[in-house]
Write a protein that holds these residues in place. Sequence first.
Motif, PDB file in Angstrom:
ATOM      1  N   ASN A   1      53.558 113.697  76.745  1.00 32.66           N
ATOM      2  CA  ASN A   1      53.769 112.430  76.043  1.00 32.66           C
ATOM      3  C   ASN A   1      54.094 111.285  76.993  1.00 32.66           C
ATOM      4  OD1 ASN A   1      53.308 113.591  73.529  1.00 32.66           O
ATOM      5  ND2 ASN A   1      55.437 114.246  73.318  1.00 32.66           N
TER       6      ASN A   1
ATOM      7  N   ASP B   1      53.292 102.089  68.637  1.00 31.82           N
ATOM      8  CA  ASP B   1      53.616 102.950  67.502  1.00 31.82           C
ATOM      9  C   ASP B   1      53.209 104.383  67.829  1.00 31.82           C
ATOM     10  OD1 ASP B   1      54.273 103.976  65.093  1.00 31.82           O
ATOM     11  OD2 ASP B   1      52.862 102.772  63.904  1.00 31.82           O
ATOM     12  N   ARG B   2      54.173 105.338  67.813  1.00 28.11           N
ATOM     13  CA  ARG B   2      53.935 106.736  68.188  1.00 28.11           C
ATOM     14  C   ARG B   2      54.129 107.703  67.019  1.00 28.11           C
ATOM     15  NH1 ARG B   2      56.895 104.172  72.011  1.00 28.11           N
ATOM     16  NH2 ARG B   2      56.019 104.046  74.130  1.00 28.11           N
ATOM     17  N   PHE B   3      54.296 107.221  65.810  1.00 23.43           N
ATOM     18  CA  PHE B   3      54.607 108.079  64.662  1.00 23.43           C
ATOM     19  C   PHE B   3      53.538 107.899  63.594  1.00 23.43           C
ATOM     20  CE2 PHE B   3      56.774 109.335  60.757  1.00 23.43           C
ATOM     21  CZ  PHE B   3      57.341 110.542  61.143  1.00 23.43           C
TER      22      PHE B   3
ATOM     23  N   HIS C   1      52.291 107.894  59.988  1.00 21.96           N
ATOM     24  CA  HIS C   1      53.074 107.507  58.829  1.00 21.96           C
ATOM     25  C   HIS C   1      52.710 108.276  57.566  1.00 21.96           C
ATOM     26  CE1 HIS C   1      54.706 104.176  61.149  1.00 21.96           C
ATOM     27  NE2 HIS C   1      53.469 103.905  61.547  1.00 21.96           N
TER      28      HIS C   1
ATOM     29  N   TRP D   1      47.220 111.486  59.130  1.00 23.18           N
ATOM     30  CA  TRP D   1      47.269 112.714  59.932  1.00 23.18           C
ATOM     31  C   TRP D   1      45.954 113.482  59.807  1.00 23.18           C
ATOM     32  CZ3 TRP D   1      50.844 114.837  63.253  1.00 23.18           C
ATOM     33  CH2 TRP D   1      50.664 116.163  63.596  1.00 23.18           C
TER      34      TRP D   1
ATOM     35  N   TYR E   1      55.744 118.344  61.196  1.00 21.30           N
ATOM     36  CA  TYR E   1      55.827 117.295  62.220  1.00 21.30           C
ATOM     37  C   TYR E   1      56.779 116.184  61.791  1.00 21.30           C
ATOM     38  CZ  TYR E   1      54.372 112.946  64.487  1.00 21.30           C
ATOM     39  OH  TYR E   1      54.366 111.735  65.129  1.00 21.30           O
ATOM     40  N   THR E   2      56.777 115.802  60.508  1.00 17.87           N
ATOM     41  CA  THR E   2      57.651 114.730  60.051  1.00 17.87           C
ATOM     42  C   THR E   2      59.120 115.144  60.076  1.00 17.87           C
ATOM     43  OG1 THR E   2      57.323 115.471  57.769  1.00 17.87           O
ATOM     44  CG2 THR E   2      55.887 113.709  58.581  1.00 17.87           C
TER      45      THR E   2
ATOM     46  N   GLY F   1      59.490 116.321  64.395  1.00 16.62           N
ATOM     47  CA  GLY F   1      59.047 115.344  65.373  1.00 16.62           C
ATOM     48  C   GLY F   1      58.439 115.997  66.587  1.00 16.62           C
TER      49      GLY F   1
ATOM     50  N   SER G   1      50.806 117.157  70.010  1.00 15.64           N
ATOM     51  CA  SER G   1      50.837 115.896  70.757  1.00 15.64           C
ATOM     52  C   SER G   1      49.446 115.294  70.911  1.00 15.64           C
ATOM     53  CB  SER G   1      51.469 116.125  72.133  1.00 15.64           C
ATOM     54  OG  SER G   1      52.799 116.569  72.006  1.00 15.64           O
TER      55      SER G   1
ATOM     56  N   VAL H   1      48.609 113.345  67.842  1.00  9.30           N
ATOM     57  CA  VAL H   1      49.268 112.038  67.861  1.00  9.30           C
ATOM     58  C   VAL H   1      48.540 111.086  68.810  1.00  9.30           C
ATOM     59  CG1 VAL H   1      51.414 110.825  68.340  1.00  9.30           C
ATOM     60  CG2 VAL H   1      51.473 113.077  67.254  1.00  9.30           C
TER      61      VAL H   1
ATOM     62  N   ARG I   1      46.827 107.535  67.743  1.00  4.47           N
ATOM     63  CA  ARG I   1      47.100 106.236  68.361  1.00  4.47           C
ATOM     64  C   ARG I   1      45.804 105.564  68.808  1.00  4.47           C
ATOM     65  NH1 ARG I   1      51.777 107.441  72.700  1.00  4.47           N
ATOM     66  NH2 ARG I   1      51.760 105.163  72.889  1.00  4.47           N
TER      67      ARG I   1
END
Length: 931
Positions: A620, A703-705, A707, A712, A834-835, A838, A846, A849, A853
């Motif tokens: 990451n 932004d790395r999350f 929502h 997803w 994952y929510t 994390g 990863s 994610v 992004r």
Amino acid sequence: MLRIYQHTSRRTARKAVVYATTKVACCNHSTLCAITSHARRGPPHEQRQQPRNGPHHEEFLLAGNPARGWQMPPPSRGYGMLVVRILRGALKLRYLVLGGAIGGGVSLSKKYEDWKDGLPDMKWLEDAMPQGERWNAFSRNIMEVGGLVKNAIDIAKEDLKAKTTVAALGITTDESRKKYEKLQSQVETLQTEIMNVQIKYQKELEKMEKENRDLRQQFLILKTNKKTSAKKIKKSLIDMYSEVLDELSGYDTGYTMADHLPRVVVVGDQSSGKTSVLESIAKARIFPRGSGEMMTRAPVKVTLAEGPYHVAQFRDSDREYDLTKESDLADLRKEVEFRMRASVRGGKTVSNEVISMTVKGPGLQRMVLVDLPGIISTMTVDMASDTKDSIHQMTKHYMSNPNAIILCIQDGSVDAERSNVTDLVMQCDPLGRRTIFVLTKVDLAEELADPDRIRKILSGKLFPMKALGYYAVVTGRGRKDDSIDAIRQYEEDFFKNSKLFHRRGVIMPHQVTSRNLSLAVSDRFWKMVRETIEQQADAFKATRFNLETEWKNNFPRLRESGRDELFDKAKGEILDEVVTLSQISAKKWDDALNAKLWEKLSNYVFENIYLPAAQSDSFNTMVDIKLRQWAEQALPAKSVEAGWEALQLEFISLMERSKKSQDHDGIFDQLKGAVVDEAIRRHSWEDKAIDMLRVIQLNTLEDRFVHTKSEWDSAVKFLETSVNAKLVQTEETLAQMFGPGQMRRLTHWQYLTQDQQKRRYVKGELDKILKTDSKHLPTLSYDELTTVRKNLQRDNVDVDTDYIRQTWFPVYRKHFLQQALQRAKDCRKAYYLYTQQGAECEISCSDVVLFWRIQQVIKITGNALRQQVINREARRLDKEIKAVLDEFSDDEEKKAHLLTGKRVLLAEELIKVRMIQEKLEEFINSLNQEK
């Protein structure tokens, strides 16, 4: 001495003043006594009649005897005394001044004589210095010697300056010649560039003038709110005839059609004075001049017509040049020279393009003259190799017209045997039925040649060439600044006083002066026109009938559309496609832009971000660093490039779809393709878009999350699709490296090369390593390389470590991509895990994610690019396309190259012939009405 002289002068002047005052006083006293006595006695006829004891006697006693006291005089006597006193004062003042001036002048004259006598005797100079004519001759000789010395000094200075420059630069003769040739080529290149810029500027200027006229006309229509019908202006005969010749010159550029309409062709040797003769007929110096240099580089058609004002105008321009103003004449000469140089292309010296102009003025004879380049016998180094032949061919072409009047110009100041033009004229008109011979520079010929020789020339007995008439003219005194009026006056004065008239009548009066020549040429021109115009009109009518028949046989369902009409139609279709470009839906733009963006960015994402991050211990952290560097440097520019390519592809696809329509005309395809390619080549995305995208992309990557569950799933799908695409590329690379499989070798009779066999052995050893350690790093250690080599040597396969590494790279990539696909499948249902957990999730997601992004960046960037395309870039592309279309519309060569084929050529020829034939009929009707 000066002070003594001044003191003596003042003293002498005072004495003279005293003496003069005394004299004046005495004179005044005597005069006063006489006047008083006269006043007392009265006139002579009254003296005898008056008694002694009258009033005058009493007055005399009172005035002459003071002892008796003063008594009140009578009123008449008081007025007389007042007058006497005034006269006495005036006389006294005058004599005082006059006496002082006389005394001072006498004293000054005496002192000057004394000073003059004291000077030394200078009479010996009169014998030493020359007098009269001797002195004038002596002074002239001194001035001539001074002028020679000055010229010698100037020449010496220039020579010294040149030698010093050459010595300072250290240039030898060969080096100076090479440098001179190099500089000359650079100058010629710069002149060509300047000419191209001037041509472009002239086109832009003419375009703006045309637009200005159109806008003015529209304004007048809107202002009056009425339909204005253009008034038909009645044209003169010569203007109508000139328009026919202009149409023929544009149609007959390649000498493919026989043009036998009459015109006056002015031919002659270079510098023979043919241009000056034409100017004398036109009564204006309208052509540029050069000292021995070729100035006429293209045919110049001059239409002369009578009018109230002396003006000139080019055929393709609205500007009128006032020939009575020197500034307009200078501008006209510059424009003629510019058009001549612009017509010469491709390294040529002369051109066949006709420069057409009209000259109107009081007293001008109506005719059409064509001034051609002068015949040359020797070419200079700055001329093209075919210049001499080109001039001969052009001259023969114009003279070979059986109805052309040949105005043969011969220089009278050179030997007649040196003439080149007379042989050409004799070849084209051996009987002399349409040739008029003109001898120029007769004023110089009279001094150099025998009058009998001039008589033979003007009587047609010196040359074997025959002519309708022979004329002698004087076209100037060799001064560039002489006006036409001055030249004509000089011509008339010369012929009045010339010995050619006064000695046995060498030539006749009607054979001289430019005026008689213009009258004769105009008379012959109109006679030829009336005799041949009907025949020429019938010939064009027959040609029109043949062309119309051919068109009906080949294109029965199509209208005869010329190149200009076809270009306008293609222009409308292209602009319609540009309008359609702005009507594409937002979703279609998003799909096209996102696809193009990922096509541009995918390779960088895998090679510079995903794979390097997978090799590191902190995936990451490495991803964050790589993404930020990418967004700050390469990503915005690549995004703009992708947006531009997407816009280009969409526009081209629209053009391709238009070809499938039923009313598509394939004749426009080449033109449309050239316009689109040129517009796309010129178009560039706005620079500020890069800065705007950089800010947006940096904010998005922060932004790395993930929502939502839908995001997803979309990211997982995006990861799987991208990895599968890379996996397919990797398998293709492996297939080329290891060769076909066993089944393919059997079915397609293919064999493995020696290198492919080695690669297969190496791959077998590498697969063992990956099977043992599925989470192996992207690189091989030294021990692993050594082990692989030794194992291969057992099988008699000798390879080096670089060979093993080259094989390892695609093998490991396939292994890594397969693992990435497996992780994507595992993460597909791990969103809620994952929510909750994390980054510390039990399943490593990863890479999901990361691709989320990247997917978000692509979406935001595509949205920004779509708005930029719709709001800005489509309009800018529209402007570029319109600019290209406007340039192509003014470039006849470009249109002829892009719109070609039998259909276009036949339509162009038919339209031209039809127009010429109609104009000829209109001219014939007007000519018959004038009769």
